[in-house]
Design an enzyme around this catalytic site. Structure first.
Site, PDB file in Angstrom:
ATOM      1  N   ASN A 199      -4.793   2.108  -1.706  1.00 21.36           N
ATOM      2  CA  ASN A 199      -5.292   0.742  -1.934  1.00 21.36           C
ATOM      3  C   ASN A 199      -6.011   0.587  -3.259  1.00 21.36           C
ATOM      4  O   ASN A 199      -6.559  -0.482  -3.539  1.00 21.36           O
ATOM      5  CB  ASN A 199      -6.179   0.273  -0.773  1.00 21.36           C
ATOM      6  N   LYS A 242       0.810  -1.228   0.000  1.00 21.00           N
ATOM      7  CA  LYS A 242       0.000   0.000   0.000  1.00 21.00           C
ATOM      8  C   LYS A 242       0.846   1.282   0.000  1.00 21.00           C
ATOM      9  O   LYS A 242       0.375   2.320  -0.442  1.00 21.00           O
ATOM     10  CB  LYS A 242      -0.963   0.005   1.196  1.00 21.00           C
ATOM     11  N   GLY A 298      -5.206   0.176  17.757  1.00 24.07           N
ATOM     12  CA  GLY A 298      -4.306  -0.248  16.679  1.00 24.07           C
ATOM     13  C   GLY A 298      -3.805   0.951  15.897  1.00 24.07           C
ATOM     14  O   GLY A 298      -4.509   1.965  15.765  1.00 24.07           O
ATOM     15  N   ALA A 299      -2.570   0.828  15.413  1.00 21.90           N
ATOM     16  CA  ALA A 299      -1.971   1.935  14.658  1.00 21.90           C
ATOM     17  C   ALA A 299      -1.244   1.410  13.422  1.00 21.90           C
ATOM     18  O   ALA A 299      -0.235   1.948  12.998  1.00 21.90           O
ATOM     19  CB  ALA A 299      -1.004   2.713  15.558  1.00 21.90           C
ATOM     20  N   GLY A 305      -1.555  -0.171   9.228  1.00 22.67           N
ATOM     21  CA  GLY A 305      -1.934   0.430   7.947  1.00 22.67           C
ATOM     22  C   GLY A 305      -3.408   0.815   7.903  1.00 22.67           C
ATOM     23  O   GLY A 305      -3.753   1.912   7.452  1.00 22.67           O
ATOM     24  N   ARG A 323      -0.404  -1.147  21.063  1.00 27.38           N
ATOM     25  CA  ARG A 323       0.554  -1.909  21.869  1.00 27.38           C
ATOM     26  C   ARG A 323       1.911  -1.214  21.831  1.00 27.38           C
ATOM     27  O   ARG A 323       2.561  -1.043  22.847  1.00 27.38           O
ATOM     28  CB  ARG A 323       0.645  -3.325  21.272  1.00 27.38           C
TER      29      ARG A 323
HETATM   30  P1  NAP Z   1      -0.928  -4.003  10.262  1.00 26.27           P
HETATM   31  O1  NAP Z   1      -0.490  -2.800   9.526  1.00 26.27           O
HETATM   32  O2  NAP Z   1      -0.037  -5.197  10.301  1.00 26.27           O
HETATM   33  O3  NAP Z   1      -1.223  -3.544  11.793  1.00 26.27           O
HETATM   34  C1  NAP Z   1      -1.519  -4.479  12.789  1.00 26.27           C
HETATM   35  C2  NAP Z   1      -1.966  -3.781  14.059  1.00 26.27           C
HETATM   36  O4  NAP Z   1      -2.362  -4.813  14.974  1.00 26.27           O
HETATM   37  C3  NAP Z   1      -0.877  -2.961  14.759  1.00 26.27           C
HETATM   38  O5  NAP Z   1      -1.468  -1.881  15.400  1.00 26.27           O
HETATM   39  C4  NAP Z   1      -0.324  -3.981  15.770  1.00 26.27           C
HETATM   40  O6  NAP Z   1       0.258  -3.379  16.906  1.00 26.27           O
HETATM   41  C5  NAP Z   1      -1.607  -4.647  16.189  1.00 26.27           C
HETATM   42  N1  NAP Z   1      -1.395  -5.949  16.797  1.00 26.27           N
HETATM   43  C6  NAP Z   1      -1.009  -7.078  16.170  1.00 26.27           C
HETATM   44  N2  NAP Z   1      -0.948  -8.092  17.073  1.00 26.27           N
HETATM   45  C7  NAP Z   1      -1.288  -7.571  18.275  1.00 26.27           C
HETATM   46  C8  NAP Z   1      -1.412  -8.115  19.589  1.00 26.27           C
HETATM   47  N3  NAP Z   1      -1.180  -9.403  19.828  1.00 26.27           N
HETATM   48  N4  NAP Z   1      -1.806  -7.305  20.574  1.00 26.27           N
HETATM   49  C9  NAP Z   1      -2.071  -5.992  20.336  1.00 26.27           C
HETATM   50  N5  NAP Z   1      -1.954  -5.417  19.128  1.00 26.27           N
HETATM   51  C10 NAP Z   1      -1.570  -6.197  18.107  1.00 26.27           C
HETATM   52  O7  NAP Z   1      -2.320  -4.550   9.722  1.00 26.27           O
HETATM   53  P2  NAP Z   1      -3.499  -3.693   9.024  1.00 26.27           P
HETATM   54  O8  NAP Z   1      -3.273  -3.643   7.571  1.00 26.27           O
HETATM   55  O9  NAP Z   1      -3.686  -2.427   9.775  1.00 26.27           O
HETATM   56  O10 NAP Z   1      -4.745  -4.682   9.257  1.00 26.27           O
HETATM   57  C11 NAP Z   1      -5.239  -4.907  10.558  1.00 26.27           C
HETATM   58  C12 NAP Z   1      -6.546  -5.677  10.489  1.00 26.27           C
HETATM   59  O11 NAP Z   1      -7.523  -4.926   9.767  1.00 26.27           O
HETATM   60  C13 NAP Z   1      -6.425  -7.010   9.750  1.00 26.27           C
HETATM   61  O12 NAP Z   1      -7.165  -7.958  10.466  1.00 26.27           O
HETATM   62  C14 NAP Z   1      -7.090  -6.733   8.415  1.00 26.27           C
HETATM   63  O13 NAP Z   1      -7.671  -7.902   7.850  1.00 26.27           O
HETATM   64  C15 NAP Z   1      -8.158  -5.732   8.808  1.00 26.27           C
HETATM   65  N6  NAP Z   1      -8.594  -4.897   7.676  1.00 26.27           N
HETATM   66  C16 NAP Z   1      -9.910  -4.909   7.353  1.00 26.27           C
HETATM   67  C17 NAP Z   1     -10.368  -4.131   6.313  1.00 26.27           C
HETATM   68  C18 NAP Z   1     -11.812  -4.169   5.931  1.00 26.27           C
HETATM   69  O14 NAP Z   1     -12.152  -3.752   4.809  1.00 26.27           O
HETATM   70  N7  NAP Z   1     -12.688  -4.623   6.793  1.00 26.27           N
HETATM   71  C19 NAP Z   1      -9.481  -3.302   5.599  1.00 26.27           C
HETATM   72  C20 NAP Z   1      -8.128  -3.291   5.964  1.00 26.27           C
HETATM   73  C21 NAP Z   1      -7.705  -4.093   7.028  1.00 26.27           C
HETATM   74  P3  NAP Z   1       1.839  -3.028  16.947  1.00 26.27           P
HETATM   75  O15 NAP Z   1       1.990  -1.724  16.200  1.00 26.27           O
HETATM   76  O16 NAP Z   1       2.148  -2.936  18.380  1.00 26.27           O
HETATM   77  O17 NAP Z   1       2.535  -4.169  16.253  1.00 26.27           O
END
Ligand code: NAP
Length: 515
Positions: A318, A297, A367-368, A370, A391
């Site tokens: 995206n 992205k 959460g912080a 993408g 976290r």
């Molecule tokens: P990402 O960039 O990898 O970010 C992951 C986030 O989760 C970070 O804030 C990370 O915290 C946190 N995290 C991971 N494991 C953790 C734990 N055990 N305890 C606490 N915090 C934890 O992922 P992303 O792209 O933002 O996606 C996140 C979720 O959103 C995914 O499940 C994805 O499928 C979903 N999503 C849904 C849509 C939709 O259209 N519904 C669109 C986009 C994404 P740290 O910074 O501390 O690592």
């Protein structure tokens, strides 16, 4: 043409598979290397037992006895393999016989039998290690004029696939079969004709079916989801790039919409490990627009000639579409449909709660990563004051810094804290809306929950953007407490809808509906 590769142990099972898929296929390949030994005697009778195809004629068949060194199952001697091929060809019913390139010069008997039976030779080469430098040479020169050259290669990544596409570009027109195997090469299967291939191979999807080669899908998916038979030179190509990407639901969503709207367009998963190479490939195919998922992205942003405010604000892109659409070479424009996708269900819920809009509301975002960028950007622009919990505090602070550095038009304020039990008190002051954006609670770890310490009052709108499972543990607990809940599937559908409008409006405005 869709060719069904038949890999069952018995001729009867193979005939059943051919009959089952006859409405969507054009030909079959009997992979006799999979046959049980006692089944081989009757292999010459197999073509005459095949069912009729859609055109009323019997399905034509290729006879293949693939050697182990070419990815086949044949483990016995070479003499016996040739004997079996001769036995099949002499039966007179096979339209084609597959003979490997390395047999050239030692296959006179087979060629004689094929000529006598009216069977065309497919002269094949396989490379499971990559894309050979002499691919063009094989396809141009290795087969005799009356033969059909075939190459099946395994690109190791996007740069290999680009080399494959370039090698094909310079070839003189000729009937040939080409395929890049595996997830990286999947587009070459659906766009076989675009890559100059006479047919594409599929495998049955029965429970114990053995897929004949990496990357095969079943013929119903090829004909139904990807509408293989209607792909032509005018078909607009869209897709999703990511790594991994083959699990993405986006092809199902967008292909269904294209079919409903009778648009001559197809949407494919592109497994991409090198964004630069993909952009070059996108010009060759050509691709008119694509969705972007993890981990690309940010990387695609360097290729955009224009970025929508949502991309600049969220710091991620995206959705990419070709400026001017169709054949125009105006560069690429980027959007972030997660922003609109996130807001659409939230605004619905807010209006049902009787809120005139979101301005002045207070929200906690957990959460912080993408996705959180798009969420926080969307909330701030709508005048929501945000508590951002993560976290890793540094990552939350970096997100806030990045947002402050863009002309986001934000009117809300944001503050950060560490995601831990002691945050519950401050959360209560930011509890009109609680948005969960971490991957916690996602399949397979669906019993996990990011804020087990927080007790819902029942007045919060709780939004979990995770969509597998459709109802997370967090949402169950919130609903039990009386909260309004929103699941991630609604965001997914809304962001996909926003993408679809970009794909169909910008790219297809000048294309007439399919008759
Ligand atoms: P990402 O960039 O990898 O970010 C992951 C986030 O989760 C970070 O804030 C990370 O915290 C946190 N995290 C991971 N494991 C953790 C734990 N055990 N305890 C606490 N915090 C934890 O992922 P992303 O792209 O933002 O996606 C996140 C979720 O959103 C995914 O499940 C994805 O499928 C979903 N999503 C849904 C849509 C939709 O259209 N519904 C669109 C986009 C994404 P740290 O910074 O501390 O690592």
């Amino acid at each position: 043409m869709i060719c069904l590769s038949l890999t069952a142990g018995t001729l009867a099972e193979n005939l059943r598979a051919a009959a089952r898929f006859a409405p969507v296929i054009d030909m079959v390949e009997l992979r006799a290397d999979f046959l049980l030994r006692e089944q081989r005697t009757d292999l010459h009778r197999f073509p005459s037992a095949l069912p009729a195809a859609r055109d009323g004629n019997r399905l034509p068949a290729i006879l293949t006895v693939r050697a182990g060194r070419d990815g086949g199952q044949w483990r016995e001697g070479e003499g016996e393999r040739r004997h079996l091929l001769l036995h099949g060809v002499r039966g007179g019913g096979y339209a084609w016989v597959d003979l490997e390139g390395w047999l050239r010069g030692s296959d006179a008997g087979l060629l004689e039998a094929a000529a006598a039976a009216g069977t065309t030779v497919i002269r094949s080469m396989h490379d499971f290690e990559g894309v050979p430098d002499d691919l063009a040479k094989h396809l141009d020169g290795a087969a005799r004029p009356q033969e059909i050259p075939k190459a099946a290669v395994m690109p190791g990544g996007s740069a290999d696939l680009l080399r494959f596409a370039r090698a094909l570009q310079g070839l003189a027109p000729r009937r040939r079969v080409v395929v890049a195997m595996g997830a990286v090469g999947f587009a070459t299967r659906v766009l076989a004709r675009r890559f100059g291939s006479m047919f594409t191979f599929c495998s049955p999807n029965d429970i114990d079916a053995r897929v004949a080669a990496p990357g095969h899908v079943d013929p119903e998916t090829m004909a139904g989801l990807y509408r293989y038979h209607s792909i032509d030179a005018d078909t607009a190509v869209f897709g999703v790039i990511g790594n991994p990407v083959m699990h993405s639901q986006s092809p199902v969503y967008h292909n269904r919409r294209f079919a409903e709207d009778q648009l001559n367009a197809v949407y494919l998963p592109f497994a991409v490990d090198d964004v630069d190479a993909f952009f070059e490939l996108a010009d060759l195919i050509p691709v008119d627009g694509f969705s972007v998922t993890i981990p690309h992205k940010q990387a695609v942003m360097g290729h955009l000639v224009q970025s929508d405010a949502s991309v600049l604000g969220a710091g991620a892109c995206n959705t990419v579409v070709r400026r001017g659409g169709g054949d125009a070479d105006g560069g690429w424009i980027g959007y972030n449909s997660d922003v609109e996708g996130f807001l659409t269900p939230l605004l619905d819920a807010a209006s049902q709660a009787g809120w005139p809009d979101l301005r002045g509301r207070r929200a906690t975002v957990i959460g912080a990563g993408g996705a959180a960028r798009a969420v926080v950007y969307a909330l701030l622009r709508r005048g929501v004051n945000v508590l951002l919990l993560n976290r890793t505090l540094d990552r939350a602070e970096a997100l806030v810094r990045d947002l402050a550095g863009t002309d986001s038009g934000a009117s809300g304020a944001v503050t950060c804290a560490v995601l831990e039990a002691s945050a519950a008190d401050v959360m209560r002051r930011y509890a009109d809306v609680i948005v969960q954006t971490t991957s916690v609670g996602m399949v397979p770890d669906s019993e996990a929950e990011p804020i087990p310490f927080y007790r819902f009052s029942g007045h919060e709108i709780v939004y979990d953007i995770v969509y597998t499972p459709p109802v997370t543990r967090l949402l169950r607990r919130a609903a039990d407490a009386g909260c309004t809940t929103i699941g991630g599937a609604r965001m997914f559908a809304a962001q996909a809808d926003a993408q679809y409008r970009l794909f169909s409006r910008l790219q297809l405005a000048d294309r007439s509906p399919r008759q």
